[in-house]
Motif scaffolding. Structure first.
Motif, mmCIF file in Angstrom:
data_model
loop_
_atom_site.group_PDB
_atom_site.id
_atom_site.type_symbol
_atom_site.label_atom_id
_atom_site.label_comp_id
_atom_site.label_asym_id
_atom_site.label_seq_id
_atom_site.Cartn_x
_atom_site.Cartn_y
_atom_site.Cartn_z
ATOM 1 N N ASP A 148 36.732 -25.984 8.323
ATOM 2 C CA ASP A 148 35.272 -25.862 8.296
ATOM 3 C C ASP A 148 34.839 -24.714 9.200
ATOM 4 N N PRO A 149 33.956 -23.805 8.736
ATOM 5 C CA PRO A 149 33.528 -22.648 9.559
ATOM 6 C C PRO A 149 32.893 -23.064 10.874
ATOM 7 N N PHE A 150 32.056 -24.100 10.863
ATOM 8 C CA PHE A 150 31.398 -24.540 12.091
ATOM 9 C C PHE A 150 32.414 -25.069 13.092
ATOM 10 N N LEU A 151 33.357 -25.879 12.618
ATOM 11 C CA LEU A 151 34.383 -26.410 13.521
ATOM 12 C C LEU A 151 35.276 -25.301 14.050
ATOM 13 N N LYS A 152 35.545 -24.307 13.214
ATOM 14 C CA LYS A 152 36.328 -23.165 13.708
ATOM 15 C C LYS A 152 35.584 -22.442 14.823
ATOM 16 N N TYR A 153 34.275 -22.278 14.638
ATOM 17 C CA TYR A 153 33.470 -21.607 15.667
ATOM 18 C C TYR A 153 33.480 -22.412 16.958
ATOM 19 N N VAL A 154 33.333 -23.738 16.872
ATOM 20 C CA VAL A 154 33.347 -24.589 18.059
ATOM 21 C C VAL A 154 34.706 -24.512 18.743
ATOM 22 N N HIS A 155 35.777 -24.518 17.965
ATOM 23 C CA HIS A 155 37.126 -24.447 18.550
ATOM 24 C C HIS A 155 37.333 -23.115 19.268
ATOM 25 N N GLU A 156 36.900 -22.041 18.648
ATOM 26 C CA GLU A 156 37.058 -20.726 19.283
ATOM 27 C C GLU A 156 36.230 -20.640 20.563
ATOM 28 N N THR A 157 34.985 -21.176 20.515
ATOM 29 C CA THR A 157 34.127 -21.133 21.707
ATOM 30 C C THR A 157 34.706 -21.974 22.838
ATOM 31 N N SER A 158 35.226 -23.155 22.505
ATOM 32 C CA SER A 158 35.826 -24.002 23.542
ATOM 33 C C SER A 158 37.085 -23.358 24.113
ATOM 34 N N THR A 159 37.833 -22.652 23.273
ATOM 35 C CA THR A 159 39.025 -21.941 23.764
ATOM 36 C C THR A 159 38.628 -20.822 24.722
ATOM 37 N N HIS A 160 37.602 -20.060 24.341
ATOM 38 C CA HIS A 160 37.109 -18.998 25.225
ATOM 39 C C HIS A 160 36.568 -19.579 26.531
ATOM 40 N N THR A 161 35.876 -20.702 26.445
ATOM 41 C CA THR A 161 35.312 -21.326 27.644
ATOM 42 C C THR A 161 36.427 -21.786 28.580
ATOM 43 N N ARG A 162 37.426 -22.411 28.036
ATOM 44 C CA ARG A 162 38.561 -22.864 28.859
ATOM 45 C C ARG A 162 39.267 -21.664 29.501
ATOM 46 N N GLN A 163 39.461 -20.632 28.685
ATOM 47 C CA GLN A 163 40.133 -19.442 29.228
ATOM 48 C C GLN A 163 39.300 -18.794 30.321
ATOM 49 N N GLN A 164 37.966 -18.810 30.124
ATOM 50 C CA GLN A 164 37.103 -18.220 31.147
ATOM 51 C C GLN A 164 37.147 -19.026 32.437
ATOM 52 N N CYS A 165 37.212 -20.359 32.305
ATOM 53 C CA CYS A 165 37.352 -21.201 33.505
ATOM 54 C C CYS A 165 38.658 -20.864 34.236
ATOM 55 N N MET A 166 39.731 -20.703 33.490
ATOM 56 C CA MET A 166 41.004 -20.362 34.104
ATOM 57 C C MET A 166 40.942 -18.988 34.775
ATOM 58 N N ASN A 167 40.285 -18.039 34.120
ATOM 59 C CA ASN A 167 40.148 -16.697 34.720
ATOM 60 C C ASN A 167 39.344 -16.758 36.007
#
Length: 213
Positions: free
Chosen positions: A9-28
């Motif tokens: 699903d496009p919306f779920l893909k967008y949420v997954h990508e955003t959560s991945t970026h958010t997690r990576q940003q927290c780690m950075n």
């Protein structure tokens, strides 16, 4: 299977990508804090503070996107529930309507069966055979079964009316003959009375003749 293969699903893909970026940003951001921490009492330099501020803004941006996605997901779930409820109501209505149609169908089939098995009075009428009727009325040769039966019943009705008229005529004639017979009987009875009177009146004359001769 990878996440990209599972989530389509496009919306779920967008949420997954955003959560991945958010997690990576927290780690950075954590890595940046650990790399520039010397002592707890020493404040970070201006350059480090600026870098931390930029990384925090980027993290807040991702978090805002996640909150927006969460809000949209909640609204979408509510809308889906409403749509599902309306669809379920429509299905229930159609199912009830279908049940009513099945009931009506069974009822009509029962009525049709009862009509087909009903012992109609016209079936007991002493109608003339079909071949004899068609010989007398060839204009009904092409009629279907129902039209032919109606024509035969009408023919029987006309024949019975003619017979009834003939019977009434004979009955009137019989009544007339009975009246004539009664009149003649009365006349004969009166004649007998006259003869008896005549005989009674002639007895004295008869005695005179008997005495003289």
């Amino acid at each position: 299977m990878t996440v990209d293969e599972i989530v389509t699903d496009p919306f779920l893909k967008y949420v997954h990508e955003t959560s991945t970026h958010t997690r990576q940003q927290c780690m950075n951001l954590l890595d940046l804090v650990e790399a520039n921490t010397v002592r707890a009492s020493d404040p970070p330099s201006t350059e480090v503070r600026l870098e931390l501020s930029e990384q925090q803004k980027l993290l807040y941006t991702y978090l805002a996107q996640l909150r927006g996605s969460n809000r949209n997901a909640i609204l979408a779930v509510r809308s889906t529930k409403q749509t599902t409820a309306e669809a379920r109501q429509e299905i229930d209505r159609l199912h009830l309507q279908l049940q009513n149609l099945y009931y009506e169908q069974r009822h009509l089939r029962g009525e049709i069966s009862a009509c087909e098995s009903y012992d109609h009075k016209y079936q007991q009428l002493p109608l003339i055979p079909v071949q004899d009727f068609l010989q007398q009325h060839p204009e009904h040769t092409t009629d279907d079964e129902n039209a032919l039966m109606i024509a035969r019943i009408n023919h029987e009705h006309a024949e019975r009316e003619a017979l009834e008229q003939a019977r009434q005529g004979l009955l009137k004639k019989k009544q007339g003959l009975i009246a004539d017979n009664k009149t003649r009987k009365d006349d004969l009875a009166n004649l007998d009375k006259d003869l008896e009177k005549f005989i009674d009146a002639a007895k004295p004359i008869q005695k005179i003749f008997e005495t003289e001769y």
